[in-house]
Design a protein around this motif. Sequence first.
Motif, short mmCIF file in Angstrom:
data_model
loop_
_atom_site.label_atom_id
_atom_site.label_comp_id
_atom_site.label_asym_id
_atom_site.label_seq_id
_atom_site.Cartn_x
_atom_site.Cartn_y
_atom_site.Cartn_z
N ASN A 63 0.85 -1.19 0.00
CA ASN A 63 0.08 -0.03 -0.06
C ASN A 63 0.73 1.28 0.08
OD1 ASN A 63 0.90 -0.42 2.66
ND2 ASN A 63 -1.01 0.08 3.59
N GLY A 64 2.15 1.05 -0.28
CA GLY A 64 2.83 2.43 -0.22
C GLY A 64 4.23 2.44 0.68
N THR A 65 4.83 3.84 0.51
CA THR A 65 5.82 3.96 1.41
C THR A 65 5.68 4.26 2.79
OG1 THR A 65 6.87 5.14 -0.70
CG2 THR A 65 7.56 5.74 1.53
N LEU A 66 6.50 3.39 3.39
CA LEU A 66 6.56 3.56 4.96
C LEU A 66 7.50 4.18 5.54
CD1 LEU A 66 5.81 -0.47 5.42
CD2 LEU A 66 4.23 1.43 5.60
N GLY A 67 8.95 4.20 5.03
CA GLY A 67 9.99 5.02 5.68
C GLY A 67 11.23 5.06 4.60
N ILE A 68 11.98 5.89 4.97
CA ILE A 68 13.44 6.02 4.15
C ILE A 68 14.50 6.10 5.26
CG2 ILE A 68 12.21 6.99 2.00
CD1 ILE A 68 13.15 9.74 3.24
N VAL A 69 15.83 5.70 4.37
CA VAL A 69 17.05 5.96 5.26
C VAL A 69 18.13 6.16 4.05
CG1 VAL A 69 17.53 3.56 5.21
CG2 VAL A 69 18.73 5.34 7.29
N SER A 70 19.10 7.06 4.65
CA SER A 70 20.39 6.86 3.51
C SER A 70 21.66 6.45 4.21
CB SER A 70 20.58 8.41 3.15
OG SER A 70 19.29 8.94 2.57
N VAL A 71 22.41 5.88 3.45
CA VAL A 71 23.74 5.41 3.70
C VAL A 71 24.65 6.06 2.73
CG1 VAL A 71 25.08 3.35 4.15
CG2 VAL A 71 22.52 3.21 4.46
N GLY A 72 25.81 6.78 3.76
CA GLY A 72 26.72 7.43 2.70
C GLY A 72 28.00 7.05 3.48
N ARG A 73 28.94 7.71 2.45
CA ARG A 73 30.33 7.79 3.31
C ARG A 73 30.66 8.76 4.49
NH1 ARG A 73 35.61 9.00 -0.75
NH2 ARG A 73 36.96 7.87 0.84
N SER A 74 31.14 8.11 5.47
CA SER A 74 31.26 8.94 6.65
C SER A 74 32.12 10.01 6.58
CB SER A 74 31.80 8.09 7.75
OG SER A 74 31.85 8.75 8.97
N SER A 75 33.36 9.80 6.19
CA SER A 75 34.42 10.95 6.11
C SER A 75 35.60 10.32 5.30
CB SER A 75 34.83 11.52 7.26
OG SER A 75 35.68 10.76 8.33
N ASP A 76 36.52 11.42 4.74
CA ASP A 76 37.76 10.84 4.35
C ASP A 76 38.52 10.47 5.30
OD1 ASP A 76 36.89 11.77 1.52
OD2 ASP A 76 37.79 13.54 1.77
N GLU A 77 38.63 10.69 6.51
CA GLU A 77 39.25 10.35 7.61
C GLU A 77 38.94 8.83 7.99
OE1 GLU A 77 37.74 13.45 8.65
OE2 GLU A 77 38.96 14.34 6.99
N ASN A 78 37.91 8.60 7.53
CA ASN A 78 37.37 7.01 8.02
C ASN A 78 36.67 6.33 6.71
OD1 ASN A 78 37.83 7.42 10.94
ND2 ASN A 78 35.96 8.79 10.73
N PRO A 79 37.62 6.02 5.62
CA PRO A 79 37.11 5.48 4.56
C PRO A 79 36.42 4.16 4.82
CG PRO A 79 39.53 5.15 4.82
CD PRO A 79 39.29 6.35 5.88
N LYS A 80 36.47 3.42 5.72
CA LYS A 80 36.00 2.06 6.04
C LYS A 80 34.55 2.32 6.85
CE LYS A 80 37.48 -1.32 4.53
NZ LYS A 80 37.19 -1.90 3.16
N THR A 81 34.23 3.34 6.90
CA THR A 81 33.17 3.69 7.83
C THR A 81 31.81 4.31 7.16
OG1 THR A 81 34.30 3.98 9.92
CG2 THR A 81 32.02 4.89 9.84
#
Length: 175
Positions: A63-81
């Motif tokens: 019946n439609g959209t329930l929620g959203i979230v984004s996942v992105g790069r944390s920072s250049d200092e923490n390239p594996k996060t």
Amino acid sequence: MSEISVRPLGEEDWQQYRDARLTALRESPEAFAATVEEEEAFDEDFWRLRMKRSARLLAERENGTLGIVSVGRSSDENPKTSELFGLWVRPEARGSGVASALVRAGARLARDQGQTQLAYWVGSDNGRAVAFASGFGFRPTAERRPMRVKSEDDEDEVAMVLALGGDRGAVPHDF
């Protein structure tokens, strides 16, 4: 009730993400640094660029959209996060497992991309959000920053981190 599904959105889904994001900004303006007026003014090129910058996950039922979230790069200092941000669930779907499904999908995506940690910034005085994140295995760090959203006091945010590797704080394999 039908099952909650979470799927990644591609650049071609920019309008669906835009609609969900604007709905979130209208419904919970206090939870975001941006305003609905600012983001309504953005053109298609902006939204397409935004889709390329970070992964956007959409939770839905038939019946439609329930929620959203984004996942992105944390920072250049923490390239594996990676960083989990912009989590929002429709009020009528809160408490039904939607936020949990979005966080699990975000952790799985980050791990599949080779990341070793997932960071989630939470208001240090927001006991409900801290408890929610802690329930997934996120642990508070010493890293703090001023709240990015409007706050009546001088509350800050704490970075909570989830280990995505094989140690005790790892994401369970069923993620």
